[in-house]
Design a protein around this motif. Structure first.
Motif, PDB file in Angstrom:
ATOM      1  N   LYS A   2       0.854  -1.171   0.000  1.00  0.00           N
ATOM      2  CA  LYS A   2       0.000   0.000   0.000  1.00  0.00           C
ATOM      3  C   LYS A   2       0.888   1.218   0.000  1.00  0.00           C
ATOM      4  O   LYS A   2       1.773   1.362   0.832  1.00  0.00           O
ATOM      5  CB  LYS A   2      -0.908   0.005   1.229  1.00  0.00           C
ATOM      6  CG  LYS A   2      -2.003   1.048   1.142  1.00  0.00           C
ATOM      7  CD  LYS A   2      -2.967   0.927   2.306  1.00  0.00           C
ATOM      8  CE  LYS A   2      -4.085   1.941   2.199  1.00  0.00           C
ATOM      9  NZ  LYS A   2      -5.004   1.881   3.344  1.00  0.00           N
ATOM     10  N   ASP A  16      -6.190  -9.104  -5.839  1.00  0.00           N
ATOM     11  CA  ASP A  16      -5.957 -10.226  -4.951  1.00  0.00           C
ATOM     12  C   ASP A  16      -7.011 -11.272  -5.227  1.00  0.00           C
ATOM     13  O   ASP A  16      -8.083 -10.969  -5.724  1.00  0.00           O
ATOM     14  CB  ASP A  16      -6.001  -9.768  -3.493  1.00  0.00           C
ATOM     15  CG  ASP A  16      -5.340 -10.795  -2.580  1.00  0.00           C
ATOM     16  OD1 ASP A  16      -5.765 -10.904  -1.432  1.00  0.00           O
ATOM     17  OD2 ASP A  16      -4.402 -11.470  -3.032  1.00  0.00           O
ATOM     18  N   SER A 441       0.057 -11.767  -1.396  1.00  0.00           N
ATOM     19  CA  SER A 441      -1.243 -11.181  -1.060  1.00  0.00           C
ATOM     20  C   SER A 441      -1.067  -9.772  -0.508  1.00  0.00           C
ATOM     21  O   SER A 441      -0.075  -9.475   0.171  1.00  0.00           O
ATOM     22  CB  SER A 441      -1.968 -12.047  -0.027  1.00  0.00           C
ATOM     23  OG  SER A 441      -3.179 -11.434   0.387  1.00  0.00           O
ATOM     24  N   SER A 442      -2.033  -8.921  -0.794  1.00  0.00           N
ATOM     25  CA  SER A 442      -2.078  -7.582  -0.199  1.00  0.00           C
ATOM     26  C   SER A 442      -3.246  -7.450   0.772  1.00  0.00           C
ATOM     27  O   SER A 442      -3.496  -6.379   1.292  1.00  0.00           O
ATOM     28  CB  SER A 442      -2.199  -6.517  -1.294  1.00  0.00           C
ATOM     29  OG  SER A 442      -3.434  -6.662  -1.977  1.00  0.00           O
ATOM     30  N   THR A 443      -3.968  -8.529   1.004  1.00  0.00           N
ATOM     31  CA  THR A 443      -5.142  -8.496   1.886  1.00  0.00           C
ATOM     32  C   THR A 443      -5.013  -9.528   3.006  1.00  0.00           C
ATOM     33  O   THR A 443      -5.988 -10.146   3.421  1.00  0.00           O
ATOM     34  CB  THR A 443      -6.429  -8.771   1.081  1.00  0.00           C
ATOM     35  OG1 THR A 443      -6.323 -10.044   0.426  1.00  0.00           O
ATOM     36  CG2 THR A 443      -6.665  -7.676   0.048  1.00  0.00           C
ATOM     37  N   SER A 445      -3.970 -11.056   6.846  1.00  0.00           N
ATOM     38  CA  SER A 445      -4.321 -10.716   8.229  1.00  0.00           C
ATOM     39  C   SER A 445      -3.272 -11.284   9.163  1.00  0.00           C
ATOM     40  O   SER A 445      -2.936 -12.476   9.084  1.00  0.00           O
ATOM     41  CB  SER A 445      -5.703 -11.281   8.575  1.00  0.00           C
ATOM     42  OG  SER A 445      -6.033 -11.016   9.925  1.00  0.00           O
ATOM     43  N   ASN A 452      -5.789  -4.851   6.539  1.00  0.00           N
ATOM     44  CA  ASN A 452      -5.000  -5.685   5.632  1.00  0.00           C
ATOM     45  C   ASN A 452      -3.511  -5.395   5.727  1.00  0.00           C
ATOM     46  O   ASN A 452      -3.092  -4.279   6.035  1.00  0.00           O
ATOM     47  CB  ASN A 452      -5.452  -5.470   4.189  1.00  0.00           C
ATOM     48  CG  ASN A 452      -6.869  -5.940   3.938  1.00  0.00           C
ATOM     49  OD1 ASN A 452      -7.368  -6.833   4.627  1.00  0.00           O
ATOM     50  ND2 ASN A 452      -7.533  -5.344   2.954  1.00  0.00           N
TER      51      ASN A 452
END
Length: 468
Positions: A2, A16, A441-443, A445, A452
């Motif tokens: 981000k 994603d 991944s950019s999302t 947890s 994110n």
């Protein structure tokens, strides 16, 4: 990652996917089916071509045999001074009749009968300038007469008497061309059906095309589908999809012999807000890339430090997490690339940075990025200048990029000596070139982080790698 998009009014497009095991197997099954269909179609072309060529060869030899059934020519009798009847009877002192009867002591009659003791007819007198009677077999296996063309009149009669059909050279070429054309049409139909089925199943056009071009990188860039030959001179990875383990949480692990051999990592910036690094460490995170700086992609391109850099690097190192840093570059001159490197070196000087210092090079989606319009040569040069500056200061440089950047916007051959951090939000190892870190991944947890976060795995212990 981000970026500073919120600060500059841009929106960086990120893609994603949520993958489940059934969907993953479905895609692999379709990929395998597409490849099998293509191979089968191409095999049909080869089979038809070989079959017709063999048929032509057989017909030609029958024509030659029929035409010369009663012919006895003068051959070359290297080892048979008393040979009568001609023929190349090199190992047959008592042979009578024309022909190359090298392995046939009792052969009578002409013909190239090396393995046929009962053959009779004209011979292969290729070394007999005074050959009389026997025809020769041309280099492609077709029987020709003295003029160099396929026999027609006599051959038709001889083959006809045996219940067969004879064709002229022109007719055979026409038949072969038609057969190949038919096989090509069949192959094209197979490919079209493969693409249609893949699209019907919800795959993108890129996903449908890629299995059909195993020697090229198929990348959508600049409003076009680009087919880039894979450079086999570059170092390739040896990662296998069957070794990829995807947990229910979406976390990736790379396995070997039933053991996890990858390392869990994240990358963060001020966009993640305040982070509880103790919880992050307890969640199994081994390493973290922390943004040290970024350059705005507006006209001025102001270079700025990440507001949470100090808090993040202290929190990570105090909780035993290995750290590297990165700068989000928008350099459009050599001077700006060196400026970014020096700015990062100044910021990391007080800390123990055990992982690489990264040049994050990417185009900006949904905004007019400063770096979007520069040439491949300039972008490659700026990446090299950054890495050289970092390396000269005693740190290990690394380059972050995605498939599009690596295929059409960077000269990877010129950057082969530097470590790579590759971004691809997929569950396949489509990209062929070697890399140490994979951002998948950019999302993601992770405990201790609200919202994110980018997830990564490293295939090597980055903190143990030596400087180049």
């Amino acid at each position: 990652m981000k970026r500073e998009a919120d600060l500059f009014g841009g929106n960086e497009e990120r893609i994603d996917h949520n993958f489940d095991s059934a969907g993953r197997q479905r895609r692999k099954g379709k990929k395998a089916a597409a490849m099998l269909g293509l191979v089968a179609a191409m095999a049909a072309v080869v089979y038809l071509t070989v079959t017709i060529c063999a048929w032509i060869d057989g017909r030609g030899q029958q024509n030659a045999v029929g035409t010369l059934a009663d012919s006895q020519g003068v051959g070359e009798n290297k080892q048979d001074p008393d040979n009568q009847g001609g023929g190349d009877n090199n190992q047959n002192p008592g042979s009578q009749g024309g022909g190359d009867n090298s392995q046939n002591p009792g052969s009578q009659g002409g013909g190239d009968n090396n393995q046929d003791p009962g053959s009779q007819g004209g011979g292969d007198n290729n070394q007999d300038p005074d050959n009389q009677g026997g025809g020769i077999a041309d280099v492609d296996g077709s029987a020709v007469n003295g003029s160099g063309s396929l026999p027609t009149g006599t051959g038709e009669d001889a083959v006809g008497a045996a219940g067969g059909v004879a064709y002229s050279q022109e007719e055979l070429e026409t038949m072969l061309s038609a057969a190949v054309e038919q096989a090509q049409k069949q192959a094209l139909t197979e490919v079209q059906n493969s693409i249609k089925n893949s699209l019907d199943a919800g795959d993108s056009l890129l996903q449908a095309l890629r299995p059909l071009y195993p020697d090229e990188l198929v990348v959508y860039s600049g409003g076009k589908y680009n087919f880039i030959p894979i450079n086999r001179d570059l170092k390739m990875h040896d990662l296998k999809e069957e070794n990829l383990n995807i947990l229910e949480t979406g976390e990736y692990q790379y396995m070997q012999n039933g053991e996890v051999v990858s390392y869990k990592g994240i990358d963060v910036s001020q966009h993640q807000g305040a982070i509880d690094w103790k919880q992050v460490a307890e969640d199994g995170v081994t390493f973290a890339f922390i943004r040290a700086a970024y350059r705005g992609y507006g006209t001025s391109g102001k270079l700025m430090g990440d507001a949470n850099f100090e808090a993040n690097i202290k929190g990570a190192t105090e909780n035993g997490i290995k750290v590297g840093v990165y700068v989000y570059s928008q350099a459009i001159t050599p001077e700006e690339a060196v400026e970014e490197a020096n700015f990062v070196l100044e910021r990391i000087a007080p800390y123990n940075v055990e992982c690489p210092v990264v040049f994050d090079v990417e185009t900006v989606s949904g905004a007019n990025g400063r770096m979007n319009g520069i040439s491949l040569e300039d972008r490659t040069n700026y990446a090299r200048l950054f890495c050289q500056t970092i390396e000269n200061a005693g740190y290990r440089p690394m380059i972050y990029y995605n498939t599009e950047m690596g295929a059409v916007k960077l000269d990877l051959a010129a950057l082969e000596g530097y470590d790579k951090w590759f971004a691809a939000y997929t569950d396949e190892f489509y990209y062929p070139y070697a890399y140490d870190v994979w951002q998948y991944s950019s999302t993601g947890s992770v405990a201790g982080i609200k919202g994110n976060v980018d997830l990564n795995i490293s295939f090597v212990p980055l903190w143990e790698k030596k400087q180049h």
